[in-house]
Design a protein around this motif. Structure first.
Motif, PDB file in Angstrom:
ATOM      1  N   PHE A  61     108.385 -19.440 -21.286  1.00  0.00           N
ATOM      2  CA  PHE A  61     107.667 -18.182 -21.222  1.00  0.00           C
ATOM      3  C   PHE A  61     106.764 -18.017 -22.448  1.00  0.00           C
ATOM      4  N   THR A  62     105.530 -17.589 -22.173  1.00  0.00           N
ATOM      5  CA  THR A  62     104.550 -17.384 -23.249  1.00  0.00           C
ATOM      6  C   THR A  62     103.972 -15.984 -23.123  1.00  0.00           C
ATOM      7  N   PRO A  63     104.731 -14.958 -23.506  1.00  0.00           N
ATOM      8  CA  PRO A  63     104.208 -13.585 -23.391  1.00  0.00           C
ATOM      9  C   PRO A  63     103.055 -13.295 -24.345  1.00  0.00           C
ATOM     10  N   SER A  64     102.832 -14.191 -25.299  1.00  0.00           N
ATOM     11  CA  SER A  64     101.729 -13.962 -26.235  1.00  0.00           C
ATOM     12  C   SER A  64     100.365 -14.017 -25.550  1.00  0.00           C
ATOM     13  N   ASN A  65     100.307 -14.511 -24.310  1.00  0.00           N
ATOM     14  CA  ASN A  65      99.033 -14.510 -23.583  1.00  0.00           C
ATOM     15  C   ASN A  65      98.481 -13.097 -23.447  1.00  0.00           C
ATOM     16  N   TYR A  66      99.376 -12.128 -23.327  1.00  0.00           N
ATOM     17  CA  TYR A  66      98.926 -10.743 -23.139  1.00  0.00           C
ATOM     18  C   TYR A  66      98.323 -10.185 -24.430  1.00  0.00           C
ATOM     19  N   THR A  67      98.968 -10.439 -25.543  1.00  0.00           N
ATOM     20  CA  THR A  67      98.400  -9.958 -26.807  1.00  0.00           C
ATOM     21  C   THR A  67      97.133 -10.733 -27.172  1.00  0.00           C
ATOM     22  N   ASP A  68      97.125 -12.038 -26.875  1.00  0.00           N
ATOM     23  CA  ASP A  68      95.924 -12.831 -27.164  1.00  0.00           C
ATOM     24  C   ASP A  68      94.751 -12.385 -26.300  1.00  0.00           C
ATOM     25  N   GLY A  69      95.019 -12.097 -25.041  1.00  0.00           N
ATOM     26  CA  GLY A  69      93.941 -11.639 -24.164  1.00  0.00           C
ATOM     27  C   GLY A  69      93.448 -10.253 -24.524  1.00  0.00           C
ATOM     28  N   TRP A  70      94.366  -9.381 -24.948  1.00  0.00           N
ATOM     29  CA  TRP A  70      93.991  -8.010 -25.304  1.00  0.00           C
ATOM     30  C   TRP A  70      93.101  -7.994 -26.536  1.00  0.00           C
ATOM     31  N   ASN A  71      93.322  -8.912 -27.457  1.00  0.00           N
ATOM     32  CA  ASN A  71      92.551  -8.963 -28.699  1.00  0.00           C
ATOM     33  C   ASN A  71      91.654 -10.201 -28.767  1.00  0.00           C
ATOM     34  N   HIS A  72      91.279 -10.709 -27.604  1.00  0.00           N
ATOM     35  CA  HIS A  72      90.513 -11.965 -27.562  1.00  0.00           C
ATOM     36  C   HIS A  72      89.080 -11.785 -28.060  1.00  0.00           C
ATOM     37  N   PHE A  73      88.524 -10.595 -27.892  1.00  0.00           N
ATOM     38  CA  PHE A  73      87.127 -10.353 -28.242  1.00  0.00           C
ATOM     39  C   PHE A  73      87.039  -9.427 -29.450  1.00  0.00           C
ATOM     40  N   ASP A  74      85.822  -9.269 -29.932  1.00  0.00           N
ATOM     41  CA  ASP A  74      85.594  -8.329 -31.030  1.00  0.00           C
ATOM     42  C   ASP A  74      85.868  -6.900 -30.584  1.00  0.00           C
ATOM     43  N   VAL A  75      85.743  -6.650 -29.296  1.00  0.00           N
ATOM     44  CA  VAL A  75      86.033  -5.339 -28.719  1.00  0.00           C
ATOM     45  C   VAL A  75      87.391  -5.407 -28.037  1.00  0.00           C
ATOM     46  N   SER A  76      88.230  -4.410 -28.251  1.00  0.00           N
ATOM     47  CA  SER A  76      89.541  -4.394 -27.621  1.00  0.00           C
ATOM     48  C   SER A  76      89.398  -4.297 -26.105  1.00  0.00           C
ATOM     49  N   PHE A  77      90.343  -4.906 -25.405  1.00  0.00           N
ATOM     50  CA  PHE A  77      90.301  -4.848 -23.946  1.00  0.00           C
ATOM     51  C   PHE A  77      90.493  -3.431 -23.434  1.00  0.00           C
ATOM     52  N   ALA A  78      91.036  -2.554 -24.270  1.00  0.00           N
ATOM     53  CA  ALA A  78      91.160  -1.157 -23.871  1.00  0.00           C
ATOM     54  C   ALA A  78      89.796  -0.532 -23.618  1.00  0.00           C
ATOM     55  N   ARG A  79      88.783  -0.997 -24.343  1.00  0.00           N
ATOM     56  CA  ARG A  79      87.425  -0.499 -24.129  1.00  0.00           C
ATOM     57  C   ARG A  79      86.929  -0.834 -22.724  1.00  0.00           C
ATOM     58  N   PHE A  80      87.221  -2.036 -22.257  1.00  0.00           N
ATOM     59  CA  PHE A  80      86.816  -2.443 -20.911  1.00  0.00           C
ATOM     60  C   PHE A  80      87.553  -1.629 -19.856  1.00  0.00           C
ATOM     61  N   PHE A  81      88.824  -1.368 -20.104  1.00  0.00           N
ATOM     62  CA  PHE A  81      89.579  -0.517 -19.186  1.00  0.00           C
ATOM     63  C   PHE A  81      88.972   0.880 -19.119  1.00  0.00           C
ATOM     64  N   ALA A  82      88.619   1.432 -20.259  1.00  0.00           N
ATOM     65  CA  ALA A  82      88.024   2.767 -20.288  1.00  0.00           C
ATOM     66  C   ALA A  82      86.687   2.791 -19.552  1.00  0.00           C
ATOM     67  N   ASN A  83      85.869   1.758 -19.744  1.00  0.00           N
ATOM     68  CA  ASN A  83      84.575   1.695 -19.054  1.00  0.00           C
ATOM     69  C   ASN A  83      84.759   1.625 -17.541  1.00  0.00           C
ATOM     70  N   SER A  84      85.657   0.778 -17.082  1.00  0.00           N
ATOM     71  CA  SER A  84      85.900   0.653 -15.648  1.00  0.00           C
ATOM     72  C   SER A  84      86.447   1.944 -15.057  1.00  0.00           C
ATOM     73  N   THR A  85      87.350   2.596 -15.792  1.00  0.00           N
ATOM     74  CA  THR A  85      87.926   3.853 -15.306  1.00  0.00           C
ATOM     75  C   THR A  85      86.857   4.924 -15.176  1.00  0.00           C
ATOM     76  N   MET A  86      85.987   5.028 -16.170  1.00  0.00           N
ATOM     77  CA  MET A  86      84.928   6.036 -16.127  1.00  0.00           C
ATOM     78  C   MET A  86      83.976   5.790 -14.953  1.00  0.00           C
TER      79      MET A  86
END
Length: 291
Positions: A61-86
């Motif tokens: 098991f490699t759960p670090s994929n989730y943290t690596d993907g969330w912080n993979h870019f200069d912009v947090s993935f939360a920003r993309f979630f917020a854009n899609s939700t809006m």
């Protein structure tokens, strides 16, 4: 004496049919859910194991994929979630409001060439979206909407102008099933066209509105092409566009983090569907089947 024996002899065959039916449904469910289960399992595999292990479950098991993907870019993935939700929520509001008004005009009001304009609207369903992309882009570019301070204008403004002919048609068919005697009763009480819409049509159109809202949310959340055309800044990207960034120009990809973010991106759609599943079934059963 023969009747009870016949009933007893029939019972095992009925049980057998039930078992066979259950097994068939389980098999279909397994086929449908297999890609989802495989994606969840792949999101927990290491980069090397993804290419070597094609099974459903990871060996390590490699759960670090989730943290690596969330912080993979200069912009947090939360920003993309917020854009899609809006974008998805505003699209829901725009489609529900504009298509409801347009459908009311086609279904209940009398005006010249009503049938002709309704046929033209239905004819737009035959046009592929990709055919309209270039003229729309040129038009929006001339309006100054492309590359402006708020890049979501080209994505949202059309939704407030009843451009989704499918939802207009859905609501028209639903409204045609509402008895016109209710309109006449409202007129006797002194209601005008707006009053009939406000106090008669709008409350009774709830199933059609719910169906429009659910499909608008799901389609917009998963839409890729139009968002790719109009969004150019990383901070403005939605989830489908951001997913492509896991593959760089040299062809190298972060497959584990990409699958992990894909799993997270499915959760809002899944929860939205589960929350409104009963309303969706009700809307499909009562919309577009009358008139």
């Amino acid at each position: 004496m023969g009747a009870p024996t016949l009933a007893v002899s029939r019972r095992p065959s009925g049980v057998a049919r039930g078992i066979v039916r259950t097994l068939i449904l389980v098999a279909i469910l397994g086929i449908v859910l297999y890609p989802l289960i495989w994606m969840v399992g792949t999101s927990l595999k290491s980069q090397t194991e993804i290419t070597s292990n094609t099974g459903l479950l990871p060996e390590q098991f490699t759960p670090s994929n989730y943290t690596d993907g969330w912080n993979h870019f200069d912009v947090s993935f939360a920003r993309f979630f917020a854009n899609s939700t809006m974008v998805a929520l505003l699209t829901v509001v725009g489609n529900a409001a504009s298509c409801l008004v347009a459908a009311y005009a086609f279904a209940r009001l009398r005006f010249p060439l009503r049938g002709f304009w309704f046929a033209i609207m239905i004819g737009t369903l035959l046009l592929p979206q990709h055919v309209l992309t270039v003229p729309q882009y040129i038009l929006f570019k001339q309006f100054g909407w492309v590359g402006g301070d708020w890049p979501y204008v080209p994505l949202l403004v059309p939704q407030f102008l009843a451009t989704e002919a499918f939802f207009v048609f859905l609501m028209v068919q639903f409204m045609r099933g509402i008895p016109r005697e209710l309109d006449e009763a409202a007129k006797i009480d002194g209601a005008n066209a707006f009053g009939i819409f406000r106090y008669v049509i709008l409350p009774l159109s709830r199933p059609a509105l719910v169906t429009t809202a659910i499909f608008s949310f799901i389609w917009t959340w998963n839409e890729f092409f139009r968002q790719l055309v109009y969004l150019s800044d990383l901070r403005d990207y939605t989830l489908p566009v951001a997913m492509t960034l896991f593959i760089d120009s040299s062809g190298q990809s972060s497959i584990g983090p990409m699958f992990a973010m894909s799993v997270l991106s499915l959760l809002p759609v899944f929860l939205f569907f589960v929350a409104f599943q009963r309303m969706l079934v009700e809307g499909i059963n009562t919309s577009g089947l009358k008139g």
